[in-house]
Design a protein around this motif. Sequence first.
Motif, PDB file in Angstrom:
ATOM      1  N   ALA A 376       0.858  -1.188   0.000  1.00 23.37           N
ATOM      2  CA  ALA A 376       0.000   0.000   0.000  1.00 23.37           C
ATOM      3  C   ALA A 376       0.892   1.236   0.000  1.00 23.37           C
ATOM      4  O   ALA A 376       1.734   1.395   0.884  1.00 23.37           O
ATOM      5  N   ILE A 377       0.726   2.081  -1.001  1.00 21.66           N
ATOM      6  CA  ILE A 377       1.520   3.308  -1.107  1.00 21.66           C
ATOM      7  C   ILE A 377       0.601   4.483  -0.788  1.00 21.66           C
ATOM      8  O   ILE A 377      -0.377   4.738  -1.508  1.00 21.66           O
ATOM      9  N   TYR A 378       0.911   5.192   0.301  1.00 25.29           N
ATOM     10  CA  TYR A 378       0.131   6.366   0.696  1.00 25.29           C
ATOM     11  C   TYR A 378       0.820   7.612   0.164  1.00 25.29           C
ATOM     12  O   TYR A 378       1.986   7.879   0.478  1.00 25.29           O
ATOM     13  N   LEU A 379       0.108   8.387  -0.656  1.00 25.05           N
ATOM     14  CA  LEU A 379       0.650   9.613  -1.248  1.00 25.05           C
ATOM     15  C   LEU A 379      -0.002  10.800  -0.544  1.00 25.05           C
ATOM     16  O   LEU A 379      -1.208  11.040  -0.696  1.00 25.05           O
ATOM     17  N   HIS A 380       0.806  11.537   0.222  1.00 30.26           N
ATOM     18  CA  HIS A 380       0.326  12.642   1.053  1.00 30.26           C
ATOM     19  C   HIS A 380       0.465  13.962   0.290  1.00 30.26           C
ATOM     20  O   HIS A 380       1.367  14.124  -0.537  1.00 30.26           O
ATOM     21  N   HIS A 381      -0.435  14.905   0.590  1.00 32.26           N
ATOM     22  CA  HIS A 381      -0.338  16.256   0.008  1.00 32.26           C
ATOM     23  C   HIS A 381      -0.907  17.239   1.023  1.00 32.26           C
ATOM     24  O   HIS A 381      -2.102  17.219   1.337  1.00 32.26           O
ATOM     25  N   ASP A 382      -0.056  18.114   1.549  1.00 32.61           N
ATOM     26  CA  ASP A 382      -0.466  19.042   2.598  1.00 32.61           C
ATOM     27  C   ASP A 382      -1.447  20.095   2.099  1.00 32.61           C
ATOM     28  O   ASP A 382      -2.179  20.683   2.904  1.00 32.61           O
ATOM     29  N   ARG A 441       0.048  11.917 -12.243  1.00 33.53           N
ATOM     30  CA  ARG A 441       0.465  13.266 -12.641  1.00 33.53           C
ATOM     31  C   ARG A 441      -0.749  14.155 -12.900  1.00 33.53           C
ATOM     32  O   ARG A 441      -0.718  15.356 -12.622  1.00 33.53           O
ATOM     33  N   THR A 442      -1.827  13.579 -13.408  1.00 35.43           N
ATOM     34  CA  THR A 442      -3.007  14.382 -13.748  1.00 35.43           C
ATOM     35  C   THR A 442      -3.964  14.556 -12.575  1.00 35.43           C
ATOM     36  O   THR A 442      -4.995  15.228 -12.738  1.00 35.43           O
ATOM     37  N   GLN A 443      -3.674  13.957 -11.422  1.00 34.01           N
ATOM     38  CA  GLN A 443      -4.556  14.124 -10.267  1.00 34.01           C
ATOM     39  C   GLN A 443      -4.471  15.574  -9.761  1.00 34.01           C
ATOM     40  O   GLN A 443      -3.377  16.122  -9.616  1.00 34.01           O
ATOM     41  N   LYS A 444      -5.623  16.155  -9.473  1.00 40.55           N
ATOM     42  CA  LYS A 444      -5.644  17.503  -8.923  1.00 40.55           C
ATOM     43  C   LYS A 444      -5.319  17.469  -7.434  1.00 40.55           C
ATOM     44  O   LYS A 444      -5.444  16.429  -6.781  1.00 40.55           O
ATOM     45  N   THR A 445      -4.917  18.603  -6.911  1.00 42.43           N
ATOM     46  CA  THR A 445      -4.524  18.674  -5.506  1.00 42.43           C
ATOM     47  C   THR A 445      -5.658  18.247  -4.584  1.00 42.43           C
ATOM     48  O   THR A 445      -5.441  17.516  -3.606  1.00 42.43           O
ATOM     49  N   ASP A 446      -6.895  18.663  -4.895  1.00 44.83           N
ATOM     50  CA  ASP A 446      -8.021  18.344  -4.021  1.00 44.83           C
ATOM     51  C   ASP A 446      -8.423  16.875  -4.084  1.00 44.83           C
ATOM     52  O   ASP A 446      -9.270  16.431  -3.300  1.00 44.83           O
ATOM     53  N   GLN A 447      -7.846  16.110  -5.033  1.00 45.57           N
ATOM     54  CA  GLN A 447      -8.134  14.682  -5.105  1.00 45.57           C
ATOM     55  C   GLN A 447      -7.206  13.861  -4.216  1.00 45.57           C
ATOM     56  O   GLN A 447      -7.419  12.666  -4.048  1.00 45.57           O
ATOM     57  N   PHE A 448      -6.156  14.509  -3.717  1.00 45.81           N
ATOM     58  CA  PHE A 448      -5.252  13.834  -2.791  1.00 45.81           C
ATOM     59  C   PHE A 448      -5.858  13.875  -1.391  1.00 45.81           C
ATOM     60  O   PHE A 448      -6.764  14.673  -1.123  1.00 45.81           O
TER      61      PHE A 448
END
Length: 650
Positions: A376-382, A441-448
């Motif tokens: 499981a890879i968790y991709l974080h975005h503050d 790459r195409t994911q928007k910030t609010d989708q994280f």
Amino acid sequence: MASNMDREIILADFQACTGIENIDEAITLLEQNNWDLVAAINGVIPQENGILQSEYGGETIPGPAFDPASHSAPAPTPSSSSAFRPVLPSRQIVERQPRMLDFRVEYRDRNVDVVLEDSCTVGEIKQILENELQIPVSKMLLKGWKTGDVEDSTVLKSLHLPKNNSLYVLTPDLPPPSSSSHAGALQESLNQNFMLIITHREVQREYNLNFSGSSTIQEVKRNVYDLTSIPVRHQLWEGWPPSATDDSMCLAESGLSYPCHRLTVGRRSSPAQTREQSEEQSTDVHMVSDSDGDDFEDASEFGVDDGEVFGMPSSALRKSPMMPENAENEGDALLQFTAEFSSRYGDCHPVFFIGSLEAAFQEAFYVKARDRKLLAIYLHHDESVLTNVFCSQMLCAESIVSYLSQNFITWAWDLTKDANRARFLTMCNRHFGSVVAQTIRTQKTDQFPLFLIIMGKRSSNEVLNVIQGNTTVDELMMRLMAAMEIFSAQQQEDIKDEDEREARENVKREQDEAYRLSLEADRAKREAHEREMAEQFRLEQIRKEQEEEREAIRLSLEQALPPEPKEENAEPVSKLRIRTPSGEFLERRFLASNKLQIVFDFVASKGFPWDEFKLLSTFPRRDVTQLDPNKSLLEVKLFPQETLFLEAKE
């Protein structure tokens, strides 16, 4: 477990029976009852009258008398087979089985699990807690009920509770645990995590948010703004303690109840309305943010990015980044990520793998089939508004943490910084291909944030699922379980293949070992035979050399012998007759004046050296070889004739 089509039928029947139009709420209630339609309906509709019957079990269960024609919700279409039907009054009524309820009660740093029938009262729960916590019932406030405060005489069945419930105990009349000083107690509170149960009044939605004691009230309001889109200056609060008068105050100093505290937030339509509500509800403390919050919200209203106040980016308002930018070592970066994650959301979180992504692959995939796990890879975005909710409510939920620790290797990365984002996309392109990299790459910030579920295969790594941050705990768990089902099926095939391969290798290994032992045995026999032959050859050579040497000595002695005198000789002649060990006789004439040594040489020339044989006389019996060889035959009385015999020395 019901199939997807069965679940759709059960969901439709449940909504038709209960009138619950919100699909998410209906699914949540069904999942709490393991998709048991009758149990879910019994948990929602009062059960004093009527009977509910399930076609799945064939049993009759007490419940409300339900008339589909009089219900406000539309009835199911004839093409769908309903799992629920009303029962005619003539049916036999069977006594209802008691329903068991599970309660987890928190008090300070303790958790107490209580299991009771729904026919018990709230007071009975308190009596059990009195024995466990040693707190008098009169000093105990049991909080956390969905319907607000309840009386001790309230029957649990009347509250329509789900199977699993969380409560907490408050003891305002009891002093807090003694500490060395107020400063020490404050420091301890700063290190504690507070669970804020915040209800959004307009949409009637509840959020469970974890904050450290060092977080400020302003930070809470900023996070609530991310969740509810209510600007801080328009937020109207209920439930803050009277001592919480300043938004810059940290939670540990604000007087919040530990470990849980309930708050309510709504949108303040106008200052006049807010004042009227404050006068009507004088028992609660209504907090409206100060001018600092106005500054932040005014900035966002005029097109300034959230957090870009006074020229600072929003990440600068946080204590520290989750991961350093341009980190050379992935292990060091993940150590900082884990430490910062714990400081923000508490210690109850997944165990993040410390090391490179390649090392995580090795740990998850390149081991024996029985020991393999999903990655499981968790991709974080503050910068995402969903991050705080996803981390505090989903990723830190005990059920999720437990399931991940048992079945997954969890690796994390922070994509807030562009350099770290580019670095991960490079890794992603290398390990998963350009399609997955382009998707991220195409994911928007609010989708994280994103949660990638990876399964290792023989030749490549397959991305089973990409879970976005706008999900619920139940949906997240269902998607993890679905991925686990796919993985388990593949794992069983891999285990079977691996066992068959190991069996073949064991047979081959045994055959190779038997062949090696056979070769070693043959080689040992051959070497032993060669050694034996070599030894025989050596002994034969020695024997030949000894014989040649003896023959040479014999010939030299034979040649050195004086000629045999004739019978008629002027000198006296002694005639000796010598019997050999084989029975043959040697006869020769010697001069009586000849020395005894000549007799010895004669015998040796015939193959009987005097050092191996002794020459014996008969009458008297004596060993002639013991006599002086320099004496004459006449002196040793071997004259005129004598019979001797040879005997081998011992």
